[in-house]
Design a protein around this motif. Sequence first.
Motif, mmCIF file in Angstrom:
data_model
loop_
_atom_site.group_PDB
_atom_site.id
_atom_site.type_symbol
_atom_site.label_atom_id
_atom_site.label_comp_id
_atom_site.label_asym_id
_atom_site.label_seq_id
_atom_site.Cartn_x
_atom_site.Cartn_y
_atom_site.Cartn_z
ATOM 1 N N PHE A 111 0.916 -1.225 0.268
ATOM 2 C CA PHE A 111 0.145 0.090 -0.131
ATOM 3 C C PHE A 111 0.747 2.035 0.036
ATOM 4 C CE2 PHE A 111 0.207 1.106 4.798
ATOM 5 C CZ PHE A 111 0.922 -0.158 5.228
ATOM 6 N N THR A 112 0.723 2.472 -0.300
ATOM 7 C CA THR A 112 0.917 3.708 -0.552
ATOM 8 C C THR A 112 0.622 4.545 -0.518
ATOM 9 O OG1 THR A 112 2.676 4.979 -1.728
ATOM 10 C CG2 THR A 112 0.615 3.745 -3.443
ATOM 11 N N SER A 113 0.697 5.918 -0.375
ATOM 12 C CA SER A 113 0.097 7.671 -0.238
ATOM 13 C C SER A 113 1.012 8.028 -0.851
ATOM 14 C CB SER A 113 0.058 7.474 1.031
ATOM 15 O OG SER A 113 -0.456 9.173 1.385
ATOM 16 N N THR A 114 -0.077 8.616 -1.797
ATOM 17 C CA THR A 114 0.743 9.767 -2.214
ATOM 18 C C THR A 114 0.289 11.621 -2.522
ATOM 19 O OG1 THR A 114 -0.603 9.843 -4.346
ATOM 20 C CG2 THR A 114 1.106 8.057 -4.670
ATOM 21 N N GLN A 115 1.019 12.897 -2.614
ATOM 22 C CA GLN A 115 0.069 13.955 -3.004
ATOM 23 C C GLN A 115 -0.701 14.253 -4.260
ATOM 24 O OE1 GLN A 115 2.975 17.093 -2.621
ATOM 25 N NE2 GLN A 115 1.465 18.237 -3.353
ATOM 26 N N THR A 116 -0.765 13.580 -5.389
ATOM 27 C CA THR A 116 -1.545 13.866 -6.683
ATOM 28 C C THR A 116 -2.399 12.339 -6.791
ATOM 29 O OG1 THR A 116 0.114 12.951 -7.639
ATOM 30 C CG2 THR A 116 -0.179 16.022 -6.701
ATOM 31 N N MET A 117 -3.320 12.853 -7.526
ATOM 32 C CA MET A 117 -3.948 11.558 -8.239
ATOM 33 C C MET A 117 -3.831 11.107 -8.921
ATOM 34 S SD MET A 117 -7.051 10.366 -7.600
ATOM 35 C CE MET A 117 -8.633 10.679 -7.698
ATOM 36 N N HIS A 118 -2.329 11.035 -9.814
ATOM 37 C CA HIS A 118 -1.635 10.581 -10.463
ATOM 38 C C HIS A 118 -0.030 10.548 -10.262
ATOM 39 C CE1 HIS A 118 -5.515 9.873 -12.579
ATOM 40 N NE2 HIS A 118 -5.286 11.292 -12.490
ATOM 41 N N GLY A 119 0.277 10.387 -9.285
ATOM 42 C CA GLY A 119 1.901 11.039 -8.402
ATOM 43 C C GLY A 119 2.479 10.154 -9.072
ATOM 44 N N GLY A 120 1.711 8.482 -9.076
ATOM 45 C CA GLY A 120 2.739 7.623 -8.853
ATOM 46 C C GLY A 120 2.706 6.110 -8.416
ATOM 47 N N GLN A 121 1.490 5.875 -7.714
ATOM 48 C CA GLN A 121 0.940 5.276 -7.209
ATOM 49 C C GLN A 121 0.778 3.589 -7.489
ATOM 50 O OE1 GLN A 121 -2.776 4.982 -5.786
ATOM 51 N NE2 GLN A 121 -3.053 7.220 -4.174
#
Length: 199
Positions: A111-121
């Motif tokens: 699992f991961t968290s990003t700042q932006t929707m298309h930021g590389g999850q």
Amino acid sequence: MHDILVLYYSRQGSTAALARHVCHGVESVPGMRAKLRTVPPVSATVEAPAPAVPDSGPPYATQEDLAQCAGLVLGSPTRFGNMAAPLKYFLDGTSALWLSGALVGKPAGVFTSTQTMHGGQESTLLTMMLPLLHHGMVLVGLPFSEAALGTTQAGGTPYGASHVAGASGRAELADTERELARALGARVAALAARLCRDD
Ligand SMILES: Cc1cc2nc3c(=O)[nH]c(=O)nc-3n(C[C@H](O)[C@H](O)[C@H](O)COP(=O)(O)O)c2cc1C
């Protein structure tokens, strides 16, 4: 009871928030217990000694935690489309476990968290799987039979659970993100339970 190791790094708390919901999912499976662990930060210039016990939050993971677990759910913030260095640093110290085959056949999810929707999850989740494959782990994702995967307007991917933390880095988890983090924990735990029964 069998332990599922929920191992994460988090600087601002979003990945930690996902980790807590993964734990709820693990503990929804009879006979399975979530073991929440983190890793210390690393320094770019010198090897920074970490205190044996962190000032707050769960204890630091040991190699023994990995050797003993029945399954693993691994979480990291996205950093430039990849996992964060502290988690990679911890994994890079697991050669002895690789040599002994301690993780072969155990289920794992990411699992991961990003700042932006298309930021590389997705790239982060996929690249987090690579060391786990080298260890011989059996990867568990999220199927579209999880209704939230088809409806989410935030995080949540077939490759693993995720969260979009926004510009502040502190957005609350959306209901779908919570649900999918829980589903991931439950799926890894349910598969581990079946594998433990077959042993
Ligand atoms: C060095 C660095 C690189 C980052 N790279 C990305 C990125 O590639 N894409 C993105 O959307 N967010 C990126 N971020 C933002 C974090 O992924 C985001 O804030 C995340 O929610 C942090 O998780 P945490 O609260 O668990 O620390 C980056 C942050 C840092 C410090």
